[in-house]
Write a protein that holds these residues in place. Structure first.
Motif, PDB file in Angstrom:
ATOM      1  N   ASP A  83      20.153  28.116   2.291  1.00  0.00           N
ATOM      2  CA  ASP A  83      19.177  27.103   1.881  1.00  0.00           C
ATOM      3  C   ASP A  83      19.041  25.975   2.891  1.00  0.00           C
ATOM      4  O   ASP A  83      18.462  24.926   2.580  1.00  0.00           O
ATOM      5  N   SER A  98      17.916  23.545   5.903  1.00  0.00           N
ATOM      6  CA  SER A  98      16.648  23.113   6.496  1.00  0.00           C
ATOM      7  C   SER A  98      16.892  22.870   7.978  1.00  0.00           C
ATOM      8  O   SER A  98      17.682  22.001   8.345  1.00  0.00           O
ATOM      9  N   LEU A  99      16.229  23.659   8.828  1.00  0.00           N
ATOM     10  CA  LEU A  99      16.405  23.485  10.267  1.00  0.00           C
ATOM     11  C   LEU A  99      15.757  22.179  10.706  1.00  0.00           C
ATOM     12  O   LEU A  99      14.555  21.990  10.569  1.00  0.00           O
ATOM     13  N   ASP A 100      16.573  21.290  11.223  1.00  0.00           N
ATOM     14  CA  ASP A 100      16.090  19.975  11.651  1.00  0.00           C
ATOM     15  C   ASP A 100      15.784  20.037  13.144  1.00  0.00           C
ATOM     16  O   ASP A 100      16.658  19.834  13.985  1.00  0.00           O
ATOM     17  N   LEU A 144       9.709  22.907  17.954  1.00  0.00           N
ATOM     18  CA  LEU A 144       8.889  23.749  17.087  1.00  0.00           C
ATOM     19  C   LEU A 144       7.616  24.198  17.795  1.00  0.00           C
ATOM     20  O   LEU A 144       7.180  25.352  17.652  1.00  0.00           O
ATOM     21  N   PHE A 165      19.093  33.830   4.086  1.00  0.00           N
ATOM     22  CA  PHE A 165      18.353  32.979   5.019  1.00  0.00           C
ATOM     23  C   PHE A 165      17.266  33.770   5.743  1.00  0.00           C
ATOM     24  O   PHE A 165      16.131  33.307   5.888  1.00  0.00           O
ATOM     25  N   ARG A 171      13.940  34.332   3.868  1.00  0.00           N
ATOM     26  CA  ARG A 171      13.097  33.209   3.463  1.00  0.00           C
ATOM     27  C   ARG A 171      11.736  33.258   4.153  1.00  0.00           C
ATOM     28  O   ARG A 171      11.610  33.720   5.292  1.00  0.00           O
ATOM     29  N   ASP A 229       9.802  30.375   4.214  1.00  0.00           N
ATOM     30  CA  ASP A 229       9.403  28.981   4.418  1.00  0.00           C
ATOM     31  C   ASP A 229       9.950  28.404   5.717  1.00  0.00           C
ATOM     32  O   ASP A 229       9.935  27.185   5.916  1.00  0.00           O
ATOM     33  N   VAL A 230      10.419  29.289   6.620  1.00  0.00           N
ATOM     34  CA  VAL A 230      10.955  28.850   7.910  1.00  0.00           C
ATOM     35  C   VAL A 230      10.111  29.484   9.015  1.00  0.00           C
ATOM     36  O   VAL A 230       9.816  30.678   8.944  1.00  0.00           O
ATOM     37  N   GLN A 240      13.701  30.819  12.872  1.00  0.00           N
ATOM     38  CA  GLN A 240      14.497  31.531  11.877  1.00  0.00           C
ATOM     39  C   GLN A 240      15.264  32.694  12.521  1.00  0.00           C
ATOM     40  O   GLN A 240      16.451  32.895  12.249  1.00  0.00           O
ATOM     41  N   LYS A 288       9.073  40.020  10.427  1.00  0.00           N
ATOM     42  CA  LYS A 288       8.275  38.799  10.275  1.00  0.00           C
ATOM     43  C   LYS A 288       6.846  38.965  10.789  1.00  0.00           C
ATOM     44  O   LYS A 288       6.049  38.035  10.699  1.00  0.00           O
TER      45      LYS A 288
END
Length: 373
Positions: A24, A26-28, A34, A177, A180, A182-183, A188, A221
């Motif tokens: 869970d 969150s990649l900061d 990005l 992970f 997911r 949402d990444v 990811q 993906k």
């Protein structure tokens, strides 16, 4: 990579890694990181789409090139000729070439299993990779310590893998992970790869299996749909930065491994494009020197040589349905045209190779291994 093959001494201390839970997380990441990852993702998808109807010859070539580059990161090297000869039915293989061929099988397994990323898929990749290494329990998680660097014990090692009791739960967390939605895809994939390398679930083959997992996730993906983008060839350009990024990830900073994957992907695409261009040019040149009827199987053999630059009669029978006794009818015109040369070590071990294709593959490997200034 070292592992416990005998009872460890009872003196000294060491500290096994404890993989953080990331299911869970969150990649900061900074916007610039990005953005670079997104640009690289677009290049991967564009390269995959560019090949269009030419997938048949180039998919196999790129997959083998990725396998060879991934192996080279582990200091396992072999020439394109040695690898191609090792893949021949009934052929004799040198040790490193045989290992690279096994890595190719692991990559194939990764792509074939990409619809479902789970523990069974990871075990299948490792089983394909280590099929000739029974002492490393192919397709089974380790039940003993492993470490990198140091001596005959983990004391003083640069990295000690987590206690084996933690592996099943850590892999389940990694899979959660990886699934997911949402990444962003490439961050990811990079983080999942680094997490896998931190878990180090096998006694050997962790790096190669982890890079096979990258290919499975690229397909899963949707960044690739048809071919293998040789990301390992990009990582090979600066292995020091790659290994440093893995260490930074273990210290809690995911940005370096994401940056490394973005840069490696761009390098891989550029190198892959150059390889594909060279192979296209080689094949087009052959059209001007081959003298055969338009419906002759000679043309099929020429096409086969682009993806299998070393052939024998058994391979022609398997791939093209040409009877062994008739193989010379289709190989002789190519020999006369200077496209292939014959090498024999006895009347029952005749092989033919394309020096031009092998040279292009070796040039790809040389470009991949060239250190950036």
């Amino acid at each position: 990579m070292r592992h416990a093959s005998r009872r460890l001494p009872e003196y000294g201390t060491y500290h096994p890694a404890v993989p953080a839970d990331i299911a869970d997380v969150s990649l900061d990441l900074k916007p610039s990181v990005l953005a670079d990852a997104e640009s690289a993702s677009r290049e991967i998808a564009r390269f995959d789409a560019e090949l269009g109807g030419e997938i048949a010859p180039f998919a196999a070539v790129l997959l083998r090139s990725e396998s060879a580059a991934s192996s080279q990161i582990e200091n396992l090297t072999a020439s394109a000729r040695a690898i191609a000869e090792a893949e021949l039915p009934g052929g004799k293989a040198k040790r490193n070439a045989e290992t690279i061929v096994a890595n190719t099988a692991a990559m194939r397994a990764a792509v074939a299993l990409s619809d479902t990323i789970d523990a069974d898929a990871i075990l299948a990749m490792h089983r394909a990779l280590m099929v000739n290494e029974p002492r490393h329990t192919p397709g089974e998680f380790r039940t003993e310590p492993v470490w990198i660097g140091g001596g005959s014990t983990p004391v003083g090692a640069t990295f000690v893998g987590p206690r084996h009791e933690l592996i099943p739960a850590a892999i389940d967390d990694l899979i959660a992970f990886a699934r997911r939605a949402d990444v962003p895809a490439l961050p990811q994939i990079a983080a999942a790869h680094a997490q896998f390398e931190t878990i180090h679930p096998f006694t050997d083959g962790n790096g190669r299996t982890g890079r096979a997992l990258v290919q499975a996730m690229l397909r899963n993906k949707g960044l690739t749909r048809q071919v293998t983008v040789p990301v390992s060839a990009g990582l090979l350009a600066d292995t020091g930065a790659y290994f440093a990024a893995l260490r930074r990830y273990r210290d809690g900073d995911a940005a370096p491994i994401v940056e490394r994957f973005a840069e490696a992907s761009l390098l891989a695409v550029a190198n892959g494009r150059e390889l594909v261009s060279e192979l296209r040019e080689i094949r087009a040149t052959w059209n001007t020197v081959i003298t055969a009827r338009s419906d002759s199987a000679v043309w099929k053999v020429a096409d086969l040589l682009i993806r299998r630059p070393v052939v024998n009669a058994v391979l022609l029978a398997q791939e093209l349905g040409i009877e062994s006794t008739n193989a010379h009818r289709y190989l002789n015109p190519l020999t006369t045209a200077g496209i292939i040369v014959e090498a024999t070590s006895g009347p029952r071990n005749r092989v033919w190779r394309s020096p031009e294709v092998l040279a292009a593959l070796d040039a790809f490997a040389e470009r991949a291994g060239r250190r950036r200034r």
